[in-house]
Design a protein around this motif. Structure first.
Motif, mmCIF file in Angstrom:
data_model
loop_
_atom_site.group_PDB
_atom_site.id
_atom_site.type_symbol
_atom_site.label_atom_id
_atom_site.label_comp_id
_atom_site.label_asym_id
_atom_site.label_seq_id
_atom_site.Cartn_x
_atom_site.Cartn_y
_atom_site.Cartn_z
ATOM 1 N N ALA A 1 70.045 34.585 -4.363
ATOM 2 C CA ALA A 1 69.178 33.856 -5.287
ATOM 3 C C ALA A 1 69.087 34.646 -6.580
ATOM 4 N N TYR A 2 69.066 33.921 -7.688
ATOM 5 C CA TYR A 2 68.767 34.567 -8.963
ATOM 6 C C TYR A 2 67.730 33.726 -9.698
ATOM 7 N N PRO A 3 66.570 34.342 -10.033
ATOM 8 C CA PRO A 3 66.141 35.667 -9.612
ATOM 9 C C PRO A 3 65.720 35.652 -8.139
ATOM 10 N N ALA A 4 65.916 36.759 -7.454
ATOM 11 C CA ALA A 4 65.511 36.833 -6.043
ATOM 12 C C ALA A 4 63.990 36.890 -5.958
ATOM 13 N N PRO A 5 63.348 35.947 -5.262
ATOM 14 C CA PRO A 5 61.887 35.979 -5.167
ATOM 15 C C PRO A 5 61.405 37.128 -4.281
ATOM 16 N N ALA A 6 60.157 37.479 -4.429
ATOM 17 C CA ALA A 6 59.570 38.544 -3.606
ATOM 18 C C ALA A 6 59.714 38.187 -2.128
ATOM 19 N N GLY A 7 60.146 39.131 -1.332
ATOM 20 C CA GLY A 7 60.299 38.922 0.100
ATOM 21 C C GLY A 7 61.638 38.345 0.509
ATOM 22 N N PHE A 8 62.509 38.048 -0.441
ATOM 23 C CA PHE A 8 63.789 37.402 -0.113
ATOM 24 C C PHE A 8 64.628 38.276 0.818
ATOM 25 N N ALA A 9 64.718 39.546 0.521
ATOM 26 C CA ALA A 9 65.560 40.438 1.320
ATOM 27 C C ALA A 9 65.083 40.564 2.762
ATOM 28 N N GLU A 10 63.795 40.336 2.988
ATOM 29 C CA GLU A 10 63.229 40.480 4.328
ATOM 30 C C GLU A 10 63.188 39.165 5.098
ATOM 31 N N ALA A 11 63.656 38.083 4.496
ATOM 32 C CA ALA A 11 63.572 36.766 5.133
ATOM 33 C C ALA A 11 64.395 36.722 6.422
ATOM 34 N N HIS A 12 63.891 35.963 7.383
ATOM 35 C CA HIS A 12 64.624 35.768 8.637
ATOM 36 C C HIS A 12 65.626 34.635 8.428
ATOM 37 N N VAL A 13 66.910 34.925 8.663
ATOM 38 C CA VAL A 13 67.946 33.915 8.478
ATOM 39 C C VAL A 13 68.790 33.817 9.738
ATOM 40 N N ALA A 14 69.522 32.734 9.844
ATOM 41 C CA ALA A 14 70.382 32.479 10.993
ATOM 42 C C ALA A 14 71.834 32.421 10.507
ATOM 43 N N PRO A 15 72.786 32.533 11.460
ATOM 44 C CA PRO A 15 72.664 32.822 12.884
ATOM 45 C C PRO A 15 72.587 34.331 13.122
ATOM 46 N N LEU B 1 73.818 28.666 5.733
ATOM 47 C CA LEU B 1 73.624 28.056 4.417
ATOM 48 C C LEU B 1 72.206 27.514 4.267
ATOM 49 N N GLU B 2 71.728 26.826 5.292
ATOM 50 C CA GLU B 2 70.386 26.217 5.218
ATOM 51 C C GLU B 2 69.290 27.285 5.225
ATOM 52 N N SER B 3 69.401 28.282 6.092
ATOM 53 C CA SER B 3 68.309 29.255 6.213
ATOM 54 C C SER B 3 68.222 30.167 5.001
ATOM 55 N N THR B 4 69.344 30.530 4.416
ATOM 56 C CA THR B 4 69.297 31.385 3.229
ATOM 57 C C THR B 4 68.812 30.602 2.012
ATOM 58 N N TYR B 5 69.251 29.340 1.897
ATOM 59 C CA TYR B 5 68.693 28.495 0.831
ATOM 60 C C TYR B 5 67.198 28.328 1.019
ATOM 61 N N ARG B 6 66.758 28.096 2.246
ATOM 62 C CA ARG B 6 65.340 27.889 2.530
ATOM 63 C C ARG B 6 64.523 29.110 2.116
ATOM 64 N N ALA B 7 65.058 30.298 2.361
ATOM 65 C CA ALA B 7 64.357 31.518 1.949
ATOM 66 C C ALA B 7 64.197 31.553 0.436
ATOM 67 N N ALA B 8 65.256 31.207 -0.293
ATOM 68 C CA ALA B 8 65.177 31.219 -1.759
ATOM 69 C C ALA B 8 64.211 30.160 -2.271
ATOM 70 N N ALA B 9 64.302 28.947 -1.716
ATOM 71 C CA ALA B 9 63.494 27.837 -2.222
ATOM 72 C C ALA B 9 62.021 27.983 -1.868
ATOM 73 N N ASP B 10 61.724 28.334 -0.628
ATOM 74 C CA ASP B 10 60.329 28.447 -0.213
ATOM 75 C C ASP B 10 59.647 29.643 -0.860
ATOM 76 N N LEU B 11 60.301 30.796 -0.831
ATOM 77 C CA LEU B 11 59.697 31.980 -1.438
ATOM 78 C C LEU B 11 59.643 31.876 -2.958
ATOM 79 N N GLY B 12 60.582 31.099 -3.527
ATOM 80 C CA GLY B 12 60.606 30.918 -4.972
ATOM 81 C C GLY B 12 59.750 29.777 -5.472
#
Length: 322
Positions: free
Chosen positions: A233-247, A280-291
Motif C-alpha cells: 500500500a502507498y502510503p502504508a497505513p498504521a498497522g499494515f505491516a502487522e496485519a493478519h493475511v492469508a494463506p 490478494l483479498e486479505s492484503t487489499y483488505r488490510a490496506a483498505a480497512d486500515l486506510g
C-alpha cells in the motif's frame, strides 16, 4: 493452457531472466517513446497475450506497430497495420546484439528506430550498446515462466473484477519486470520520496500521486532469489505491516516494505487459485480497512462470465454507507 503451475526456480535461469528483463525494457521503451502519456505511466507497459508479452498497437508510421516478445516460438515479432511483418530469433546473444537486431527490425517495418538507450530501475545500469557480454537463453525456463505468467495474469484479472473504483489494467512494468494490478482509494497521496534507481523522481511521484493498494507477480531478483507474489500500500497505513493475511506462508518483508507470498506456496497448494485469491483479498483488505477507504462505494462481487453486475437502488447504497 494447463492450469498446473510450472516450477520456475529463479537461480537456475537468473542470467536468462536478467537478459529477458533487458529485452523487455527495450521493447517497452519503444512504446514509451511513441505513446502519449497516460496517468501513472500506463502508456509504457506491456501485456500478456497468447504468445508472450506485447506492446499492443503503438502509434507510429505506417499507421501503427505492434511488437511481441514471443515466448512460445522464442522470437521478437513486429507487425504493422499495413501488413508488414518482421522477426528475429531469441537465443544466446549480448544485450548490444539484441539492441541492434531490434532497431533493425523497427527499420524493416518502416517504424521509428529510436528509444532511450539505458536501462531503468537496474542498479549500475550499462547502456544497451555497451553491454557486450554474451547472455544465455534457456528456452525451457522461458517457456515455464511464460506459462506461470499466463496463470498469474488470469488470477490478477479475476481479482480486478471485484472493484468498482479506479483500477489499473493488469500489465507488465518492464522497469521492475513484474505483472501488476493496482486499486485506488480515490484520495490524493503524500508526495513520494523517489529514489528508485535509474528512474526519474518526477515519474515515480506521478505514478504514486494517489493512494493505492497494488499487487503483482515477479520471477525473482534483487533482494529475493525466488519467484513471488507481492502486495503493498502507498502510503502504508498504521498497522499494515502487522496485519493478519492469508494463506499460511504469506509474510511481511520489512526489507521490501510489502507482503510476499512465495510462488511455490501457490504452486504446491491443494487449490492454487484459492490460495492466491486469499492473498490478494486479505492484503487489499488490510490496506483498505486500515486506510479508511470508502469500501462500500468501491467494492463489488467478483465478476462472472455472462452475468451482468446487479445494481443497488440509490437508497440502499446510501443506507449501506451511513
Amino acid at each position: 493452457m494447463s492450469s498446473i503451475w510450472p516450477d520456475i526456480p529463479y537461480p537456475p535461469w537468473r542470467e536468462t531472466c536478467s537478459a529477458l528483463h533487458l529485452y523487455a525494457q527495450m521493447i517497452g521503451k519503444y512504446r514509451f517513446a511513441r505513446a502519449p502519456w497516460q496517468n501513472h505511466s500506463w502508456q509504457a507497459t506491456l501485456y500478456v497475450n497468447a504468445r508472450g508479452f506485447t506492446t499492443s498497437l503503438v502509434p507510429d508510421e505506417p499507421g501503427g506497430v505492434e511488437i511481441t516478445l514471443d515466448l512460445v516460438d522464442h522470437a521478437v515479432v513486429g507487425a504493422t497495420t499495413d501488413g508488414r511483418m518482421a522477426r528475429f530469433a531469441l537465443g544466446p546473444m549480448s544485450v548490444a546484439d539484441f539492441h541492434a537486431h531490434f532497431l533493425g527490425l523497427l527499420g524493416e517495418l518502416g517504424a521509428t528506430p529510436a528509444l532511450h538507450g539505458r536501462p531503468n530501475e537496474v542498479p549500475d545500469a550499462v547502456p544497451f550498446v555497451e553491454d557486450r557480454a554474451e547472455r544465455p537463453y534457456d528456452r525451457d525456463a522461458v517457456s515455464r515462466f511464460f506459462r506461470a505468467s499466463v496463470l498469474a495474469d488470469r488470477l490478477l484479472k479475476r481479482f480486478r473484477t471485484g472493484f468498482l473504483g479506479k483500477a489499473s489494467p493488469v500489465h507488465l512494468f518492464w522497469g521492475s519486470f513484474d505483472l501488476a494490478v493496482t486499486r485506488f482509494s480515490g484520495r490524493d497521496a503524500p508526495m513520494h520520496p523517489g529514489g528508485i534507481p535509474a528512474l526519474p523522481d518526477d515519474v515515480t511521484r506521478e505514478a504514486y500521486s494517489h493512494e493505492v493498494s497494488s499487487a503483482g507477480f515477479w520471477p525473482g531478483g534483487g533482494p529475493i532469489d525466488y519467484p513471488a507474489f507481492y502486495s503493498y500500500a502507498y502510503p502504508a497505513p498504521a498497522g499494515f505491516a502487522e496485519a493478519h493475511v492469508a494463506p499460511v506462508g504469506a509474510f511481511y518483508s520489512k526489507e521490501l516494505g510489502e507482503f510476499l507470498l512465495p510462488y511455490d506456496v501457490v504452486r504446491r497448494a491443494a487449490d492454487p487459485e484459492a490460495a492466491l485469491m486469499a492473498f490478494l483479498e486479505s492484503t487489499y483488505r488490510a490496506a483498505a480497512d486500515l486506510g479508511g477507504w470508502n469500501v462500500s462505494a468501491l467494492e463489488c462481487a467478483i465478476g462472472e462470465p455472462r452475468q451482468p453486475r446487479a445494481l443497488q437502488a440509490v437508497g440502499e447504497q446510501k443506507e449501506q454507507r451511513s
